[in-house]
Design an enzyme around this catalytic site. Structure first.
Site, short mmCIF file in Angstrom:
data_model
loop_
_atom_site.label_atom_id
_atom_site.label_comp_id
_atom_site.label_asym_id
_atom_site.label_seq_id
_atom_site.Cartn_x
_atom_site.Cartn_y
_atom_site.Cartn_z
N HIS A 55 -20.59 -21.96 23.85
CA HIS A 55 -21.86 -22.53 24.33
C HIS A 55 -22.54 -23.10 23.09
CE1 HIS A 55 -21.46 -18.97 27.05
NE2 HIS A 55 -21.94 -19.77 27.97
N ASP A 58 -23.95 -20.51 20.88
CA ASP A 58 -23.05 -19.55 20.23
C ASP A 58 -22.76 -20.01 18.80
OD1 ASP A 58 -22.73 -18.28 22.68
OD2 ASP A 58 -20.86 -19.32 23.14
N MET A 89 -12.80 -25.85 25.15
CA MET A 89 -13.84 -26.04 26.18
C MET A 89 -15.21 -25.90 25.55
SD MET A 89 -16.11 -24.06 28.14
CE MET A 89 -15.73 -22.56 29.02
N GLU A 182 -18.52 -23.48 37.56
CA GLU A 182 -18.10 -22.07 37.68
C GLU A 182 -18.98 -21.33 38.68
OE1 GLU A 182 -17.79 -20.03 33.96
OE2 GLU A 182 -17.84 -18.05 34.90
N LYS A 184 -20.47 -18.13 40.91
CA LYS A 184 -20.75 -16.69 40.78
C LYS A 184 -21.74 -16.32 41.87
CE LYS A 184 -22.13 -13.23 37.35
NZ LYS A 184 -22.51 -12.97 35.95
N GLU A 218 -13.60 -17.65 38.23
CA GLU A 218 -13.45 -16.48 37.35
C GLU A 218 -13.02 -15.29 38.19
OE1 GLU A 218 -16.26 -15.52 34.09
OE2 GLU A 218 -16.51 -13.57 35.07
N HIS A 221 -15.80 -12.94 39.10
CA HIS A 221 -16.80 -13.43 40.04
C HIS A 221 -16.27 -13.43 41.47
CE1 HIS A 221 -18.84 -15.70 36.48
NE2 HIS A 221 -18.73 -14.41 36.28
N ASP A 246 -11.21 -18.67 34.23
CA ASP A 246 -11.77 -17.56 33.46
C ASP A 246 -11.06 -16.29 33.91
OD1 ASP A 246 -13.47 -19.16 32.03
OD2 ASP A 246 -15.33 -18.38 32.92
N ASP A 256 -21.26 -7.86 37.37
CA ASP A 256 -20.20 -8.55 36.62
C ASP A 256 -19.74 -7.67 35.46
OD1 ASP A 256 -18.50 -10.46 35.69
OD2 ASP A 256 -20.05 -11.80 34.91
N ASP A 258 -16.81 -7.94 33.65
CA ASP A 258 -16.13 -8.67 32.57
C ASP A 258 -15.16 -7.78 31.79
OD1 ASP A 258 -17.08 -11.30 32.93
OD2 ASP A 258 -18.98 -10.81 31.96
N ASP A 288 -12.37 -14.84 29.83
CA ASP A 288 -13.82 -14.71 29.76
C ASP A 288 -14.15 -13.28 30.16
OD1 ASP A 288 -16.49 -15.04 29.54
OD2 ASP A 288 -16.75 -16.24 31.35
#
Ligand code: GCO
Ligand code: MN
Ligand code: MN
Length: 388
Positions: A55, A58, A89, A182, A184, A218, A221, A246, A256, A258, A288
């Site tokens: 991102h 980030d 990406m 994406e 969710k 994902e 998700h 993802d 979530d 992850d 992810d």
């Protein structure tokens, strides 16, 4: 492949936010030190990860001045070169800053929507400079708790306007981006618009440049919504819309989580790998997910290595499945063949319809065909458990 060691050619990728995750959650502060993005990319590259995703924030802190921005860009390019890692990406953080407290593209405030567009355009410029050709849109704040405040129709229209604007921008700049939305179902919002891959697929067809836009499903998700991840990925692929993936793990119908790839839902995950590998899918095998909050800095790299190793083991299982005589025999037996009927059904014709209306069927006889799914699934189960 038998050593299950990752190679660049396996095209694994990670989001910088995954390895830089500090273990914060709504109930507790961070448990790990901050990992700076340059070290992050370097450590990924050293472990034969093919690509990193980021991102904007980030990499370059929100509000950084031009001098700092340029310095980080230069360092990023250098570390990419030194450690043979690409930028696979790019995406935008449209959820952290409080300006996005009620959404970005779907905010009521035109200033918020315009700021969001500006933030995306700036990061598209940077992503293109790093050579990324996939741009992900995760609308984490594009949702609601109070349905009285914002109608879904209005939200969808605003989101469409922004996507059309950005597609046109990418074209005008001559960028090679393909956009991947994406889905969710919820979190951080009570409900998020475009909750599933199906919602996204339907929405894409209403855009000005539908070919530029696909889905980034994902695993976590899909499972949050109690859906079959494999089916979600497969429908996007069948539609020619699986533009990014993802990967991770998730106990169904929860927040979530992850979790590390393959640490839950092993059979469903196996079929996801089978889908990608059997179809020689062209994208990166992207993770992810977040290391456990209880881990230290060393554990983060165990998590990275474990994810790739599990993928390679499952891929090996896919090859075993495809070569397993018993499985293949059962699959052959259960797939019927009737060229005459199949010819009629393939495309409608009046003549075919007439023939079909007159055809005599014996439903009881047809229903007697054996479908040995117990045997088939047990065999797959044993293969996954390492017996064969
Ligand atoms: C989540 C999301 C995010 C997005 C990422 C890309 O865990 O809810 O998956 O991680 O993928 O922010 O924009
Ligand atoms: Mn997630
Ligand atoms: Mn994601």
């Amino acid at each position: 492949m038998a050593s299950f060691k990752p190679k660049k050619e396996h095209r694994f990728s990670f989001g910088l936010w995954c390895t830089a995750n500090r273990g914060r959650d709504p109930f507790g502060e961070e448990t790990r030190a901050r990992l700076d993005p340059i070290t992050n990319i370097k450590e990924l590259g050293k472990r034969n990860v093919y690509g990193f995703n980021y991102h904007d924030d980030d990499l370059i802190p929100f509000g950084a001045n031009l001098q700092l921005r340029n310095k980080i860009i230069k360092q990023t390019k250098q570390v990419m070169k030194d450690y043979n890692i690409v930028c696979s990406m790019a995406t935008t953080n449209l959820f952290y800053h409080r300006i996005f407290k009620d959404g970005a593209f779907t905010s009521h405030d035109p200033k918020v929507r315009a700021f969001a567009l500006q933030k995306v355009m700036k990061n598209m410029d940077l992503g293109a400079e790093f050579g990324a050709n996939t741009y992900v849109f995760w609308g984490g704040r594009e949702g609601a708790e109070v349905d009285a405040a914002k109608t879904p129709e209005e939200a969808i229209k605003r989101y469409r306007e922004c996507m059309n604007f950005l597609c046109a921008y990418s074209r005008k700049q001559g960028y090679k981006f393909r956009f991947a939305i994406e889905p969710k179902p919820n979190e951080p919002r009570g409900d998020i618009y475009f909750a599933t891959a199906g919602h996204v697929l339907a929405f894409i067809e209403t855009l000005d440049y539908p070919d530029m836009v696909g889905v980034n499903p994902e695993i976590e998700h899909s499972r949050m919504a109690g859906l079959n991840t494999y089916h979600d990925f497969a429908q996007a692929m069948e539609a020619g819309k699986l533009y990014h993936v993802d990967l991770g793990a998730q106990k169904p119908n929860r927040f979530d989580q992850d979790l590390r790839f393959g640490s839950e839902d092993i059979k469903e995950t196996f079929f996801v790998v089978k889908l990608l590998e059997d179809n020689n899918w062209a994208g990166t095998r992207n993770f992810d997910e977040h290391p456990y909050r209880s881990e230290d800095e060393k554990g983060v790299w165990n998590f990275v290595e474990g994810s790739m190793k599990t993928y390679l083991i499952l891929w090996d299982k896919v090859n075993q499945f495809n070569k397993d005589k018993k499985i293949q025999q059962i699959l052959k037996d259960i797939h019927g063949s009737d060229p005459a009927l199949e010819g009629i059904m393939k495309h409608f014709s009046s003549e075919g319809a007439d023939k079909l209306r007159k055809q005599a069927f014996d439903p009881m006889a047809i229903s007697k065909k054996r479908l040995p799914y117990e045997e088939l699934d047990q065999r797959v189960q044993e293969l996954l458990m390492g017996v064969h």
